[in-house]
Design a protein around this motif. Structure first.
Motif, short mmCIF file in Angstrom:
data_model
loop_
_atom_site.label_atom_id
_atom_site.label_comp_id
_atom_site.label_asym_id
_atom_site.label_seq_id
_atom_site.Cartn_x
_atom_site.Cartn_y
_atom_site.Cartn_z
N LEU A 137 0.84 -1.13 0.02
CA LEU A 137 0.24 -0.21 0.01
C LEU A 137 0.78 1.13 0.10
CD1 LEU A 137 -2.51 1.61 0.26
CD2 LEU A 137 -2.56 1.01 2.66
N THR A 138 1.96 1.26 0.79
CA THR A 138 2.86 2.47 0.88
C THR A 138 3.29 2.45 -0.64
OG1 THR A 138 3.42 1.92 3.03
CG2 THR A 138 4.89 3.27 1.62
N GLN A 338 2.14 14.30 -1.65
CA GLN A 338 3.09 13.61 -1.10
C GLN A 338 2.54 12.48 0.03
OE1 GLN A 338 6.43 13.13 -1.57
NE2 GLN A 338 6.81 15.13 -2.72
N VAL A 339 2.94 11.36 0.10
CA VAL A 339 2.36 10.51 1.20
C VAL A 339 3.03 10.94 2.38
CG1 VAL A 339 2.49 8.11 1.95
CG2 VAL A 339 2.28 8.46 -0.27
N ASP A 340 2.25 10.86 3.61
CA ASP A 340 3.00 11.57 4.86
C ASP A 340 4.29 10.72 5.12
OD1 ASP A 340 3.13 11.58 8.11
OD2 ASP A 340 1.86 13.31 7.33
N ALA A 341 5.35 11.54 5.78
CA ALA A 341 6.64 11.01 5.95
C ALA A 341 6.51 9.76 6.84
CB ALA A 341 7.35 12.15 6.37
N ILE A 350 0.17 3.00 9.30
CA ILE A 350 -1.26 3.07 8.68
C ILE A 350 -2.37 2.45 9.61
CG2 ILE A 350 -2.55 2.22 6.62
CD1 ILE A 350 0.36 1.61 5.42
N ALA A 351 -3.48 3.41 9.63
CA ALA A 351 -4.59 3.22 10.59
C ALA A 351 -5.57 2.12 9.89
CB ALA A 351 -5.14 4.49 11.18
#
Length: 462
Positions: A137-138, A338-341, A350-351
């Motif tokens: 997913l990342t 951007q994906v959060d750092a 990831i929640a």
């Protein structure tokens, strides 16, 4: 004796007239492949008559003028069509670039990456504690964000290229305008000196077409023979022997506006709607800005909805979820996605769960956003992007049709111009033979007059 002298004069004029005809014909032949050349013709007439007892005697022939064969109305139509063709060409070139940016035919585009993104959430929902699913997913999220940045960045780069092109085109336009003013000077003083200015008029006609290719203009011819050129809003660009430069200045958006160089308060950007400049301005300020706006809307809604749902869940450590994507930056838009750092450095952030029990329900809720009518309350993310692709495709097809039509019209006008002003080698060869025969006949008149003169002298000597 006076009669023999008259024959000499008539023969001399005939020689000169036929030689002039040969010269004009030769010039036509030499310029058969010269762009913008208008065929010329020597206009020949008899000289005035004078009375003698019981007869009327013609005194010979003369070349009244060297005529330039062209149709003024056809020239006006061609100049006007150059504006339409330049505009259509610029739109087609830019839209081809935009179509290439959004090209989904070879895979790996936003459609595919959006599907992979939503699928990765569904996979994580099925196995919320799985490290493989979290890592996948990342990566899928980073690829999606990277593709949005790439698309938006390429659109922005094209916008900057058009902006630079506008400045360069204004410089080119100023050069053409100065050349027209210079040719106006030559036309005015050439006509006053009764010189042949046909070649100058041809050059000026070509310059008018070049100017019209760059910007939509109006022009009028003065009684002196000069042409005055105006923008569509009436601001003069050429007045007789004086040209008026345009310039660029940066506006609040960081792009160039077009102004009058000697009075920068006169912003003429909105008055330019045709030619290549009009096409570049439209693509820069309307078309590309619109597509960037659609991408920004899509990215903003994805970030807002995913972050909002992500914050309702719990991560792998039992903590309340934070941002999944970095908050939307209105100044950069899709170019800044951007994906959060915290997520990229540790996928366990990831929640995926709605509780601390790794239930995967939050990942399922985020995955279900794929089918939610979020965009304007009427379309899914996928539908919205598909509509954007359809809009690009329609714009490209319309630009192709428009360019084909304008090219066809220009081709017809050029064919009509060739009929009126073009050089026909066959016709010129016939003219050469005609003038050659006339020259030979005039030369025989000289020989005959010489023989008569000799006979007269012999008679006097006797």
């Amino acid at each position: 004796m006076a009669g023999i002298n008259s024959i000499f004069n008539i023969a001399k004029e005939a020689l000169w007239v036929n030689q002039t005809g040969i010269n004009v014909t030769g010039s036509n032949v030499a310029n058969v492949n010269t762009p913008g050349y208008s065929r010329q013709r020597a206009v020949i007439a008899t000289r005035s008559q004078y009375d003698v007892p019981e007869s009327m005697v013609l005194t010979g022939t003369e070349v009244i003028t060297i005529e330039r064969l062209y149709d003024k109305f056809l020239e006006f139509q061609t100049v006007e069509q150059s504006d339409q063709l330049g505009y259509a060409n610029e739109r087609k070139d830019a839209l081809d670039r935009i179509e290439a940016i959004f090209n989904e035919s070879n895979g790996g585009g936003l459609n595919e990456l959006l599907d992979q993104f939503w699928k990765a959430w569904e996979d994580l929902a099925a196995n919320p504690s799985g490290q493989t699913e979290r890592t996948a997913l990342t990566y899928a999220s980073q690829n999606l964000a990277g593709m949005f940045r790439e698309y938006a960045g390429e659109l922005y780069s094209l916008q900057q290229e058009l902006n630079t092109g506008i400045s360069q085109t204004v410089t080119q336009l100023n050069g053409y305008l100065a050349d027209i003013a210079d040719l106006n000077y030559k036309v005015i003083y050439g006509e006053a000196g009764q010189n042949n200015i046909n070649d100058i008029l041809d050059k000026r006609s070509e310059l008018l077409k070049k100017v019209s290719d760059l910007v939509d203009i109006n022009y009028v011819e003065t009684s002196e023979g000069a042409v005055n050129v105006f923008l569509s809003n009436g601001i003069p660009l050429v007045e007789v022997m004086r040209s008026r430069d345009l310039a660029v200045q940066t506006n609040a958006q960081g792009f160039y506006d077009i102004v009058v160089a000697d009075d920068p308060t006169k912003n003429v950007t909105s008055a330019i709607t045709g030619g290549r400049l009009g096409g570049m301005l439209e693509m820069r300020d309307t078309t590309i800005t619109g597509y960037l706006g659609h991408l920004d809307d899509l990215v903003e809604n994805i970030i807002t909805e995913v972050n909002a749902q992500h914050a309702r869940g719990y991560d792998g450590y039992g903590n309340v979820g934070g941002n999944f994507f970095e908050p939307f930056n209105a100044l950069m838009g899709a170019r800044d996605m951007q994906v959060d750092a915290a997520i990229t450095s540790d996928p366990n952030r990831i929640a995926a769960s709605l509780t601390v029990n790794d239930d995967g329900e939050n990942a399922l809720a985020i995955g279900s956003l794929k089918d939610a009518l979020i965009m304007g309350g009427t379309a899914t993310f996928g539908d919205y992007y598909a509509a954007l692709l359809g809009n690009v495709g329609q714009a490209v097809a319309e630009a192709e049709r428009s360019l084909s039509h304008e090219t066809s019209v220009m081709t017809q006008l050029q064919a009509q111009h060739e009929q009126v002003s073009g050089v026909s080698i066959d016709e010129e060869m016939m003219n050469l033979i005609k003038f050659q025969l006339g020259y030979s006949a005039a030369a025989k008149m000289v020989s005959m007059a010489e023989e008569m003169y000799v006979e007269l002298l012999k008679m006097v000597e006797r």
